[in-house]
Design an enzyme around this catalytic site. Structure first.
Site, mmCIF file in Angstrom:
data_model
loop_
_atom_site.group_PDB
_atom_site.id
_atom_site.type_symbol
_atom_site.label_atom_id
_atom_site.label_comp_id
_atom_site.label_asym_id
_atom_site.label_seq_id
_atom_site.Cartn_x
_atom_site.Cartn_y
_atom_site.Cartn_z
ATOM 1 N N PRO A 114 0.684 -1.248 -0.146
ATOM 2 C CA PRO A 114 0.032 -0.127 -0.038
ATOM 3 C C PRO A 114 0.666 1.269 0.051
ATOM 4 O O PRO A 114 1.706 1.285 0.794
ATOM 5 C CB PRO A 114 -0.849 -0.229 1.379
ATOM 6 C CG PRO A 114 -0.753 -1.546 1.719
ATOM 7 C CD PRO A 114 0.534 -1.845 1.126
ATOM 8 N N GLU A 115 0.660 2.192 -0.930
ATOM 9 C CA GLU A 115 1.168 3.559 -0.941
ATOM 10 C C GLU A 115 0.316 4.577 -0.358
ATOM 11 O O GLU A 115 -0.782 4.167 0.246
ATOM 12 C CB GLU A 115 1.708 3.735 -2.298
ATOM 13 C CG GLU A 115 2.637 2.200 -2.696
ATOM 14 C CD GLU A 115 2.987 2.798 -4.238
ATOM 15 O OE1 GLU A 115 3.016 3.933 -4.838
ATOM 16 O OE2 GLU A 115 3.438 1.573 -4.971
ATOM 17 N N HIS A 118 -4.835 -14.187 10.423
ATOM 18 C CA HIS A 118 -3.789 -13.069 10.562
ATOM 19 C C HIS A 118 -4.337 -11.884 11.161
ATOM 20 O O HIS A 118 -3.787 -10.911 10.974
ATOM 21 C CB HIS A 118 -3.283 -12.911 9.126
ATOM 22 C CG HIS A 118 -2.426 -14.276 8.528
ATOM 23 N ND1 HIS A 118 -1.410 -14.696 9.290
ATOM 24 C CD2 HIS A 118 -2.749 -14.943 7.646
ATOM 25 C CE1 HIS A 118 -1.174 -15.490 8.588
ATOM 26 N NE2 HIS A 118 -1.888 -15.847 7.522
ATOM 27 N N LYS A 129 22.850 14.854 -8.048
ATOM 28 C CA LYS A 129 22.704 13.546 -7.834
ATOM 29 C C LYS A 129 22.795 12.760 -9.046
ATOM 30 O O LYS A 129 21.941 13.174 -10.306
ATOM 31 C CB LYS A 129 21.509 13.386 -7.183
ATOM 32 C CG LYS A 129 21.215 13.700 -5.783
ATOM 33 C CD LYS A 129 20.022 13.365 -5.037
ATOM 34 C CE LYS A 129 20.120 13.678 -3.601
ATOM 35 N NZ LYS A 129 21.117 13.131 -2.858
ATOM 36 N N ARG A 138 1.466 -11.174 5.941
ATOM 37 C CA ARG A 138 3.066 -11.341 5.701
ATOM 38 C C ARG A 138 3.894 -10.722 6.839
ATOM 39 O O ARG A 138 4.915 -11.046 7.138
ATOM 40 C CB ARG A 138 3.464 -10.391 4.636
ATOM 41 C CG ARG A 138 2.639 -11.269 2.975
ATOM 42 C CD ARG A 138 3.517 -10.771 1.655
ATOM 43 N NE ARG A 138 2.665 -11.051 0.520
ATOM 44 C CZ ARG A 138 3.358 -10.687 -0.535
ATOM 45 N NH1 ARG A 138 4.211 -9.833 -0.723
ATOM 46 N NH2 ARG A 138 2.818 -11.075 -1.799
#
Length: 274
Positions: A2-3, A93, A155, A112
């Protein structure tokens, strides 16, 4: 994983149901998440407290309590937050369960176990910021082309990796970095320091546009993401490059390419993104 949009979707979905509710009991599994669950601190600081606000910082969900304490939840790779009737059978879970004063139960499920649940005491919240090391929020006034250009100065790091660096800007993970760069017409391998101000303007604009659209669509469910009601998002239907190897670019018709960059699958159009 998830972002930012997915965590924001969870926050918006939970807020109307949690604000003003009192936590009357907390149950935790014996399994370890990314970090050990602070069982005793949760019970000491959160039980019998009302939830006064839900917030988000980067990919973290924040639950503010009436006593000034703050719970911080990270969904990891597979974490889910949902509301259930207390009598609903638990799942294998379900690692943390908050029983509320209306017989509903907030549950954190993570198959997980890369997620985390922690809590900060009121005095800690007043004197320190656990997110001080993080960069700017994409929807904040600080997220500008000038900010990006200044941080990128000199960079050689690929621009895709730069966008995913939470010390620069938070919440942009692999899916959205691919989509943003495609929309901006920037090749993911371009060194961040070579991107000019006009290109950063486009990247910033596309970042806000794509993240906002993803939130409106309920997030991206390319794996197993669901919102607080168990419903998947549908922004995956609008993806242009992510997971589209060999398919025609929606902009020019050229086949989408895939490379691995910093261990992450990276998708782009060789014609649109030079």
């Amino acid at each position: 994983m998830p972002e930012l949009p997915e965590v924001e979707v969870i926050r918006r979905g939970l807020s109307p149901h949690l604000l003003g509710r009192k936590i009357v009991k907390i149950r935790c599994s014996k399994k370890k998440l990314r970090e050990p669950i602070p069982r005793y601190a949760l019970k000491r600081l959160a039980v019998n407290q009302k939830i006064v606000q839900l917030g988000r910082r980067a990919k973290y969900l924040l639950i503010y309590l009436a006593n000034g304490a703050k719970m911080v939840i990270h969904l990891g790779m597979s974490g889910k937050m949902g509301l259930f009737q207390q009598k609903t059978p638990t799942q294998k879970h379900d690692h943390v369960r908050w029983l509320l004063d209306n017989t509903m139960e907030l549950r954190f499920n993570d198959s997980r176990r890369f997620g985390s649940v922690t809590i900060f005491a009121p005095e800690t919240c007043k004197t320190s910021d656990p997110f001080a090391h993080l960069g700017v929020e994409p929807f904040s006034a600080d997220f500008t082309a000038k900010h990006l250009q200044e941080k990128a100065y000199g960079k050689k790091q690929p621009v895709k990796n730069f966008l995913m660096d939470a010390r620069i800007v938070v919440g942009i993970g692999n899916i959205y970095a691919n989509e943003i760069l495609h929309a901006a017409g920037i090749h993911p391998l371009n060194p961040a320091g070579t991107v000019n101000l006009q290109q950063w303007e486009t990247i910033a604009h596309q970042s806000i546009t794509i993240l906002a659209e993803a939130i409106d669509c309920g997030g991206t469910s390319v794996s197993d993401f669901v919102n607080a009601t168990g419903t998947p998002g549908y922004f995956q239907n609008a993806l242009c490059v992510y997971g589209m190897t060999g398919k025609a670019c929606k902009s020019c018709g050229h086949a989408i390419s895939r490379i691995v960059l910093a261990g992450r699958a990276t998708f782009f159009c060789p014609r649109c993104q030079r």
